[in-house]
Design an enzyme around this catalytic site. Structure first.
Site, PDB file in Angstrom:
ATOM      1  N   ARG A 144      75.456  21.006  67.699  1.00  0.00           N
ATOM      2  CA  ARG A 144      74.421  20.944  68.744  1.00  0.00           C
ATOM      3  C   ARG A 144      72.982  21.132  68.257  1.00  0.00           C
ATOM      4  O   ARG A 144      72.052  21.127  69.063  1.00  0.00           O
ATOM      5  CB  ARG A 144      74.702  21.933  69.889  1.00  0.00           C
ATOM      6  N   ASP A 145      72.787  21.280  66.965  1.00  0.00           N
ATOM      7  CA  ASP A 145      71.414  21.309  66.453  1.00  0.00           C
ATOM      8  C   ASP A 145      71.369  20.671  65.062  1.00  0.00           C
ATOM      9  O   ASP A 145      70.737  21.191  64.143  1.00  0.00           O
ATOM     10  CB  ASP A 145      70.882  22.750  66.412  1.00  0.00           C
ATOM     11  N   LEU A 146      72.034  19.527  64.953  1.00  0.00           N
ATOM     12  CA  LEU A 146      72.018  18.810  63.676  1.00  0.00           C
ATOM     13  C   LEU A 146      70.637  18.201  63.459  1.00  0.00           C
ATOM     14  O   LEU A 146      70.122  17.465  64.309  1.00  0.00           O
ATOM     15  CB  LEU A 146      73.084  17.715  63.673  1.00  0.00           C
ATOM     16  N   ASN A 150      68.528  21.701  59.058  1.00  0.00           N
ATOM     17  CA  ASN A 150      69.775  22.478  59.110  1.00  0.00           C
ATOM     18  C   ASN A 150      70.847  21.915  58.180  1.00  0.00           C
ATOM     19  O   ASN A 150      72.034  22.191  58.349  1.00  0.00           O
ATOM     20  CB  ASN A 150      70.299  22.542  60.551  1.00  0.00           C
ATOM     21  N   THR A 185      67.081  20.634  69.263  1.00  0.00           N
ATOM     22  CA  THR A 185      65.708  20.299  68.900  1.00  0.00           C
ATOM     23  C   THR A 185      65.360  18.969  69.554  1.00  0.00           C
ATOM     24  O   THR A 185      66.069  17.973  69.354  1.00  0.00           O
ATOM     25  CB  THR A 185      65.568  20.200  67.372  1.00  0.00           C
TER      26      THR A 185
END
Length: 294
Positions: A144-146, A150, A185
């Site tokens: 959920r925040d690739l 990261n 993001t």
């Protein structure tokens, strides 16, 4: 006070010396730390303020670390200890996570400081990222925040997935397979999240992976945000793909657009589709002709 003979910035509990600050992210600070017992180097993620994502990241990393994947960050230990720093010698109790130390920078730094990757190397790198994300999905976890920041790069320039604070259960928050926690993001987020609609965690990750693939190919974003009021993304929604590439070419140069094969560009557009069910699975992506034999 800290013994000045120690070449360090302080101590984390009784087990680790703080060697240097790697990154300050606001809610947490990443330090390079050294085990007093073994001398091994690790990364310590120290939370400046405790938040709900601390335990979420730990529980996720516990499950993923059991896979012993070379492309997913490993959890070493975690806890709450007094941290003594040069500017605060009296010490403060902080929650922390100890992780593998990856000495190189993240994928954002790798891409922005490269002269540009050729298509073969893009495919090799991206295939490895896909397989690591697939391992997460197989464990029932969506990231959920690739994003480039990261994904760390190890000494062999191989990608390592990290930062699982926003991760979620693929089965959904009510057992329906839909999630309703809107995190991530914005520039990498799928339309469903931006519009605060219940979403599929896997399809959310596929969208973010499509944004990453675009950046690997062109060293820029392909649109501002995945919403109808964004001119470039609206062309994708309307499937006016030729016009989309023409407009992108005006911004970054037609020669850059033409350096990437039509097949890979078509794959990107499938992955960042406005309609979640039109986005391919990771298995489908890896089986695309343009991704085979890399």
């Amino acid at each position: 006070s800290i013994n000045k003979k120690m070449s360090c910035l302080g101590k984390l509990g009784e087990d680790f010396l703080i060697i240097k600050e790697i990154e300050n992210g606001g809610t947490s600070t990443i330090y390079l730390v050294k085990s007093i017992k073994t001398g091994d180097m690790y990364a310590a993620k120290v939370y400046e303020r405790a938040n709900k994502y601390f335990m979420n990241e730990i529980e996720t990393l516990k499950r993923l670390s059991s896979l012993n994947s070379p492309n997913i960050i490993h959890l070493i230990t975690y806890g709450e200890e007094k941290i003594i720093r040069e500017n605060k010698p009296e010490g403060e109790k902080k929650k922390y996570i100890i992780l593998d130390y990856i000495p190189n920078k993240d994928l954002f730094h790798y891409v922005t400081h490269s002269k540009g990757l050729d298509e073969k190397n893009i495919k090799i790198l991206f295939s490895t990222i896909l397989k690591a994300v697939s391992q997460c999905h197989n464990e029932g976890i969506c990231h959920r925040d690739l994003k480039l920041e990261n994904i760390l790069m190890n000494e062999n320039n191989e990608p390592i997935l990290c930062d699982f604070g926003f991760s979620g259960e693929i089965k959904g928050e009510d057992g329906t397979g839909r999630l309703v926690t809107f995190v991530g993001t914005n520039s990498y987020a799928c339309p469903e999240i931006l519009r605060c609609k219940p979403y599929d965690g896997i399809k959310c990750d596929i969208f973010s992976l499509g944004v990453i693939l675009f950046i690997l190919c062109f060293k820029c974003f392909g649109f501002g945000s995945a919403l109808p009021n964004d001119y470039l993304y609206r062309l994708i929604i309307k499937k006016r793909y030729d016009q989309y590439w023409e407009e992108v070419g005006k911004k970054i140069g037609k020669e850059k657009i033409n350096n990437i094969s039509p097949e890979l560009k078509a794959l990107i557009l499938k992955m960042i589709s406005f309609v979640p069910n039109e986005r391919p699975s990771i298995e489908d992506i890896l089986n695309e002709d343009c991704m085979k034999n890399v």
